[in-house]
Design a protein around this motif. Sequence first.
Motif, PDB file in Angstrom:
ATOM      1  N   GLN A  14     -31.281  -1.641 -33.037  1.00 15.27           N
ATOM      2  CA  GLN A  14     -31.995  -1.170 -31.848  1.00 15.27           C
ATOM      3  C   GLN A  14     -31.023  -0.983 -30.684  1.00 15.27           C
ATOM      4  N   VAL A  15     -30.150  -1.980 -30.467  1.00 12.46           N
ATOM      5  CA  VAL A  15     -29.140  -1.877 -29.407  1.00 12.46           C
ATOM      6  C   VAL A  15     -28.219  -0.685 -29.653  1.00 12.46           C
ATOM      7  N   PHE A  16     -27.753  -0.567 -30.884  1.00 10.66           N
ATOM      8  CA  PHE A  16     -26.850   0.518 -31.266  1.00 10.66           C
ATOM      9  C   PHE A  16     -27.512   1.866 -30.988  1.00 10.66           C
ATOM     10  N   SER A  17     -28.766   2.009 -31.421  1.00  9.57           N
ATOM     11  CA  SER A  17     -29.498   3.269 -31.247  1.00  9.57           C
ATOM     12  C   SER A  17     -29.713   3.590 -29.778  1.00  9.57           C
ATOM     13  N   GLU A  18     -30.036   2.555 -28.978  1.00 11.01           N
ATOM     14  CA  GLU A  18     -30.225   2.760 -27.537  1.00 11.01           C
ATOM     15  C   GLU A  18     -28.958   3.281 -26.880  1.00 11.01           C
ATOM     16  N   GLN A  19     -27.828   2.676 -27.217  1.00  6.22           N
ATOM     17  CA  GLN A  19     -26.566   3.080 -26.604  1.00  6.22           C
ATOM     18  C   GLN A  19     -26.186   4.502 -27.014  1.00  6.22           C
ATOM     19  N   LEU A  20     -26.474   4.858 -28.255  1.00 10.20           N
ATOM     20  CA  LEU A  20     -26.213   6.230 -28.717  1.00 10.20           C
ATOM     21  C   LEU A  20     -27.106   7.218 -27.979  1.00 10.20           C
ATOM     22  N   SER A  21     -28.379   6.893 -27.882  1.00 12.50           N
ATOM     23  CA  SER A  21     -29.320   7.780 -27.186  1.00 12.50           C
ATOM     24  C   SER A  21     -28.914   7.972 -25.722  1.00 12.50           C
ATOM     25  N   ASN A  22     -28.458   6.912 -25.095  1.00 12.43           N
ATOM     26  CA  ASN A  22     -28.052   6.980 -23.682  1.00 12.43           C
ATOM     27  C   ASN A  22     -26.942   8.000 -23.446  1.00 12.43           C
ATOM     28  N   VAL A  23     -26.052   8.155 -24.427  1.00 11.30           N
ATOM     29  CA  VAL A  23     -24.935   9.097 -24.252  1.00 11.30           C
ATOM     30  C   VAL A  23     -25.214  10.435 -24.926  1.00 11.30           C
ATOM     31  N   GLY A  24     -26.489  10.684 -25.262  1.00 13.20           N
ATOM     32  CA  GLY A  24     -26.886  11.999 -25.769  1.00 13.20           C
ATOM     33  C   GLY A  24     -26.641  12.216 -27.244  1.00 13.20           C
ATOM     34  N   ILE A  25     -26.580  11.140 -28.035  1.00 17.34           N
ATOM     35  CA  ILE A  25     -26.373  11.278 -29.488  1.00 17.34           C
ATOM     36  C   ILE A  25     -27.689  10.964 -30.195  1.00 17.34           C
ATOM     37  N   PRO A  26     -28.277  11.933 -30.916  1.00 15.95           N
ATOM     38  CA  PRO A  26     -29.533  11.680 -31.646  1.00 15.95           C
ATOM     39  C   PRO A  26     -29.319  10.687 -32.787  1.00 15.95           C
ATOM     40  N   VAL A  27     -30.395   9.993 -33.138  1.00 13.24           N
ATOM     41  CA  VAL A  27     -30.371   8.956 -34.169  1.00 13.24           C
ATOM     42  C   VAL A  27     -31.469   9.234 -35.188  1.00 13.24           C
ATOM     43  N   LEU A  28     -31.180   8.969 -36.453  1.00 11.68           N
ATOM     44  CA  LEU A  28     -32.203   9.001 -37.506  1.00 11.68           C
ATOM     45  C   LEU A  28     -32.253   7.609 -38.120  1.00 11.68           C
ATOM     46  N   MET A  29     -33.417   6.972 -38.042  1.00 12.82           N
ATOM     47  CA  MET A  29     -33.574   5.596 -38.497  1.00 12.82           C
ATOM     48  C   MET A  29     -34.584   5.515 -39.623  1.00 12.82           C
ATOM     49  N   MET A  30     -34.162   4.942 -40.773  1.00 10.91           N
ATOM     50  CA  MET A  30     -35.074   4.703 -41.895  1.00 10.91           C
ATOM     51  C   MET A  30     -35.732   3.332 -41.693  1.00 10.91           C
ATOM     52  N   ASP A  31     -36.978   3.321 -41.281  1.00  8.75           N
ATOM     53  CA  ASP A  31     -37.651   2.073 -40.919  1.00  8.75           C
ATOM     54  C   ASP A  31     -38.506   1.593 -42.090  1.00  8.75           C
ATOM     55  N   ILE A  32     -37.909   0.802 -42.957  1.00 10.67           N
ATOM     56  CA  ILE A  32     -38.607   0.312 -44.142  1.00 10.67           C
ATOM     57  C   ILE A  32     -39.671  -0.721 -43.775  1.00 10.67           C
ATOM     58  N   LYS A  33     -39.334  -1.628 -42.880  1.00 11.44           N
ATOM     59  CA  LYS A  33     -40.234  -2.749 -42.570  1.00 11.44           C
ATOM     60  C   LYS A  33     -41.226  -2.407 -41.452  1.00 11.44           C
ATOM     61  N   GLY A  34     -41.029  -1.315 -40.752  1.00 11.74           N
ATOM     62  CA  GLY A  34     -41.971  -0.912 -39.714  1.00 11.74           C
ATOM     63  C   GLY A  34     -41.841  -1.668 -38.419  1.00 11.74           C
ATOM     64  N   ASP A  35     -40.648  -2.232 -38.145  1.00 13.14           N
ATOM     65  CA  ASP A  35     -40.503  -3.051 -36.933  1.00 13.14           C
ATOM     66  C   ASP A  35     -39.533  -2.445 -35.922  1.00 13.14           C
ATOM     67  N   PHE A  36     -39.371  -1.142 -35.966  1.00 10.60           N
ATOM     68  CA  PHE A  36     -38.380  -0.494 -35.097  1.00 10.60           C
ATOM     69  C   PHE A  36     -39.004   0.397 -34.032  1.00 10.60           C
ATOM     70  N   SER A  37     -40.317   0.637 -34.139  1.00 19.62           N
ATOM     71  CA  SER A  37     -40.949   1.648 -33.280  1.00 19.62           C
ATOM     72  C   SER A  37     -40.985   1.270 -31.809  1.00 19.62           C
ATOM     73  N   GLY A  38     -40.807  -0.020 -31.481  1.00 20.09           N
ATOM     74  CA  GLY A  38     -40.874  -0.460 -30.089  1.00 20.09           C
ATOM     75  C   GLY A  38     -39.836   0.162 -29.185  1.00 20.09           C
ATOM     76  N   ILE A  39     -38.827   0.821 -29.757  1.00 19.73           N
ATOM     77  CA  ILE A  39     -37.784   1.465 -28.954  1.00 19.73           C
ATOM     78  C   ILE A  39     -38.362   2.568 -28.061  1.00 19.73           C
ATOM     79  N   ALA A  40     -39.590   3.003 -28.363  1.00 21.20           N
ATOM     80  CA  ALA A  40     -40.226   4.049 -27.560  1.00 21.20           C
ATOM     81  C   ALA A  40     -40.771   3.525 -26.235  1.00 21.20           C
ATOM     82  N   LYS A  41     -40.849   2.203 -26.070  1.00 22.22           N
ATOM     83  CA  LYS A  41     -41.424   1.622 -24.860  1.00 22.22           C
ATOM     84  C   LYS A  41     -40.429   0.669 -24.187  1.00 22.22           C
ATOM     85  N   GLU A  42     -40.572   0.524 -22.876  1.00 18.72           N
ATOM     86  CA  GLU A  42     -39.692  -0.374 -22.129  1.00 18.72           C
ATOM     87  C   GLU A  42     -39.850  -1.818 -22.595  1.00 18.72           C
TER      88      GLU A  42
END
Length: 505
Positions: free
Chosen positions: A65-93
């Motif tokens: 999540q931290v890694f993806s946030e930092q990538l998104s901040n600098v304009g790099i898109p991310v593709l995440m395979m969410d097997i367990k379903g616990d990653f979606s919270g990145i959409a909210k503060e």
Amino acid sequence: MNKKDNFIQEINNGYSAKGDSIILGGAILDGEAIAEAHVKIPLKTLNRHGLIAGATGTGKTKTIQVFSEQLSNVGIPVLMMDIKGDFSGIAKEGKEEGFITERHAKINVPYNVAAFPVELMSLSKQNGVRLRATVSEFGPVLFSRILDLNDTQAGVVAVIFKYCDDKQMPLLDLKDIKKVINYITEEGKDEIAASYGKISTATTGTILRKIIELEQQGGDLFFGELSFETDDLMRIDENGKGYVNIIRLTDIQDKPKLFSTFMLSLLAEIYQKMPEKGDAEQPELVIFIDEAHLIFNEASKALLEQIETIVKLIRSKGVGVYFVTQNPMDVPSGVLAQLGLKIQHALRAFTANDRQAIKKTADNYPTSEYYKTDELLTSLGIGEALVTALNEKGVPTPLVATMMRAPQSRMDILSASEIEEINSKSKLVKKYAEEIDRESAYEILTKKITDANEAAAQREEEEPTRSSKAEPSTASVVGKSVLKVVTSATFIRGVFGVLTKIFKK
């Protein structure tokens, strides 16, 4: 200089970068976070792939999540395979808590909450952007490797693809290729034999069974149109943040065949369509594959070789691939050797096998005068990890125990209403919502067979039947036979011979 000063100097020298970089956290020495030593990863090296490993509950998901946030901040898109379903919270503060503030004070990294642009995707019928691909897009080689076919069977698949190309019959979904297999072994076997050679029914039967196996794991949902365009993974929002594309895979954990099929097709598609980037200043896309053992444990040797080949080549297209798993030994050595960044959370040593795995894991990391790696691997706390990467020159950085920074976004999943809100605003959901079933091999061959059957029935109706003709009577048949005999030259000569003997008497 004392030990601490030497350590700070070594870490700062090892993790410095002339270009842009992201901060994962702060260095740890003797159990203490060092505020003056930050662990920075250069953007330039993020296409060199990586590994994020550790036992359950050690903080892997938050690291991603931290890694993806930092990538998104600098304009790099991310593709995440969410097997367990616990990653979606990145959409909210997220929410600023006391333990988060304390952690960031220790590593001297500012903390503010933030939300990130998200697309929710699915391989099945879950709500979100539907991901599909056509059979034709795979091509005969890739399709054969997914089915784990031998050379003979793969040759037949190549013939099927060639036949469909020659006859301009699109192979879009699994029912198309199943129909072609049935056709070339029944109604069309003479046509195929004349142009492409004879095909064994035993071989086509094996291929058909393999396709049915894939179909039962959900392949019928994945293969079809509208086919997903990889350009839609590369989007940036109006604030300059890269989109975090989350593929929700909670309903296919027991379908590794479908998961590996999708992963291989996606990597192959990206590799084919993206232009060469070389050593760019930052990647075009970063892919995180959670529970990576689902790919490797079920993959055939041919499929593993294909994955390894693509991982080697795809970095030149500006794409970084990061495997997430509990144990680094889950990743084949050929793939592991390609990974530049390694983030290792704690491992557990409950059994002799666990202890042996820890020793092997420790051997995969650079030696350090500051740590006993095998001992440290079992004593790392939650949210702490061993890190080694590549610097801008491609040289491995020093091994460093790291206190990872906390996610800025929510460390929990979205509610059903929040998921619906994201999907309702998504342009991609609307774009890929419709299932298209245009005329393809199935429809073309079905029509061809139907037309042939109707033509045969019509010919049979038009052809005069034997029963409508006047059958000759028995007397007529006998009479004709007698006439044929009495008029034959042999019979006549015999009669004259008898008469001559009578007259001589």
